[in-house]
Motif scaffolding. Structure first.
Motif, mmCIF file in Angstrom:
data_model
loop_
_atom_site.group_PDB
_atom_site.id
_atom_site.type_symbol
_atom_site.label_atom_id
_atom_site.label_comp_id
_atom_site.label_asym_id
_atom_site.label_seq_id
_atom_site.Cartn_x
_atom_site.Cartn_y
_atom_site.Cartn_z
ATOM 1 N N VAL A 60 117.553 13.673 5.997
ATOM 2 C CA VAL A 60 117.880 13.182 7.337
ATOM 3 C C VAL A 60 116.597 12.803 8.074
ATOM 4 C CG1 VAL A 60 118.764 13.882 9.610
ATOM 5 C CG2 VAL A 60 120.059 14.430 7.552
ATOM 6 N N LEU A 61 115.544 13.594 7.907
ATOM 7 C CA LEU A 61 114.294 13.357 8.632
ATOM 8 C C LEU A 61 113.548 12.102 8.184
ATOM 9 C CD1 LEU A 61 112.796 16.950 8.920
ATOM 10 C CD2 LEU A 61 113.878 15.592 10.712
ATOM 11 N N PHE A 64 112.250 8.565 10.406
ATOM 12 C CA PHE A 64 112.300 8.724 11.855
ATOM 13 C C PHE A 64 110.971 8.357 12.501
ATOM 14 C CE2 PHE A 64 116.188 10.976 11.347
ATOM 15 C CZ PHE A 64 116.801 10.955 12.590
ATOM 16 N N GLN A 68 112.270 9.243 18.171
ATOM 17 C CA GLN A 68 113.577 9.563 17.606
ATOM 18 C C GLN A 68 113.663 11.042 17.241
ATOM 19 O OE1 GLN A 68 113.542 6.506 14.528
ATOM 20 N NE2 GLN A 68 115.302 5.528 15.523
ATOM 21 N N LEU A 69 112.536 11.622 16.826
ATOM 22 C CA LEU A 69 112.522 13.055 16.529
ATOM 23 C C LEU A 69 112.811 13.879 17.779
ATOM 24 C CD1 LEU A 69 109.576 13.437 14.004
ATOM 25 C CD2 LEU A 69 112.014 13.722 13.555
ATOM 26 N N LEU A 72 116.522 13.948 18.056
ATOM 27 C CA LEU A 72 117.075 14.850 17.046
ATOM 28 C C LEU A 72 116.872 16.309 17.450
ATOM 29 C CD1 LEU A 72 118.365 15.515 14.312
ATOM 30 C CD2 LEU A 72 116.091 15.268 13.286
ATOM 31 N N LEU A 76 119.704 19.149 17.983
ATOM 32 C CA LEU A 76 119.678 20.423 17.268
ATOM 33 C C LEU A 76 119.759 21.603 18.237
ATOM 34 C CD1 LEU A 76 116.889 19.705 14.617
ATOM 35 C CD2 LEU A 76 119.352 19.775 14.219
ATOM 36 N N THR A 107 118.688 6.127 17.149
ATOM 37 C CA THR A 107 118.663 7.475 16.559
ATOM 38 C C THR A 107 120.064 7.928 16.175
ATOM 39 O OG1 THR A 107 116.740 8.035 17.919
ATOM 40 C CG2 THR A 107 117.939 9.864 16.911
ATOM 41 N N LEU A 111 121.392 8.742 12.480
ATOM 42 C CA LEU A 111 121.973 10.043 12.131
ATOM 43 C C LEU A 111 123.384 9.910 11.569
ATOM 44 C CD1 LEU A 111 120.683 12.187 15.147
ATOM 45 C CD2 LEU A 111 119.954 12.344 12.750
ATOM 46 N N PHE A 116 124.549 12.892 9.030
ATOM 47 C CA PHE A 116 124.252 14.087 9.816
ATOM 48 C C PHE A 116 125.243 14.245 10.964
ATOM 49 C CE2 PHE A 116 122.028 16.322 13.284
ATOM 50 C CZ PHE A 116 121.719 17.494 12.636
ATOM 51 N N VAL A 127 128.178 17.754 13.911
ATOM 52 C CA VAL A 127 127.080 17.842 12.966
ATOM 53 C C VAL A 127 127.648 18.285 11.626
ATOM 54 C CG1 VAL A 127 124.935 19.061 12.429
ATOM 55 C CG2 VAL A 127 125.420 18.376 14.774
#
Length: 158
Positions: A60-61, A64, A68-69, A72, A76, A107, A111, A116, A127
């Motif tokens: 998934v990571l 990015f 965008q992180l 995410l 989370l 993003t 995902l 995700f 999720v």
């Protein structure tokens, strides 16, 4: 015979009961009787940890960008443990994370494309429990059935 101190203290922050009792133990080799204090700690609502399935999460990571992180990480941190859902519109994410609307859109699309997130309705996403979840394997199978049953057409975000 053991004497019990019936006073138990409840600690709400850790959801535990802590108590103490006096016990008599017998040394098997010498026959000597020893009195000891036994401290009991019982977790009532054991706090469970989030389970991240590493290989799937690393996939998934991939790809990015820095901003965008941030999106995410916000998702989370704000995913509801009971049902693996995240509630937030593009606009609310834009304001909460401090990134552009376009970054949020890209993003969320990324995902969803990586499996995700699955859109339940506008501003509500689930999720994937195969990537991240909190709870038992039984709960995982229930969440997975729900996740796989929600085959919906992508809807345009407000």
């Amino acid at each position: 015979m053991a004497k019990y101190d019936k006073s138990m203290e409840y600690i709400s922050q850790t959801q535990t009961l802590i108590g103490q009792q006096r016990k008599r133990l017998v040394d098997q080799d010498t026959g000597e009787v020893i009195e000891v204090d036994q401290i009991t700690k019982r977790a009532l609502g054991q706090k469970q940890f989030w389970k991240i399935y590493l290989m799937d999460f690393l996939q998934v990571l991939g790809g990015f960008e820095y901003k965008q992180l941030d999106v995410l990480i916000y998702i989370l941190e704000h995913t509801e443990a009971a049902n693996n859902t995240f509630i937030g519109t593009y606009r609310s994410l834009e304001k909460s994370v401090g990134v552009s609307y376009d970054t949020v859109r890209r993003t969320i699309t990324l995902l969803q494309g990586k499996g995700f997130l699955k859109k339940v309705s506008n501003g509500v996403y689930q999720v994937s429990p195969t990537i991240m979840m909190k709870g038992s394997e039984h709960k995982k199978s229930l969440l997975l059935n729900y996740f796989n049953d929600k085959e919906q057409e992508p809807q345009k975000e407000d």
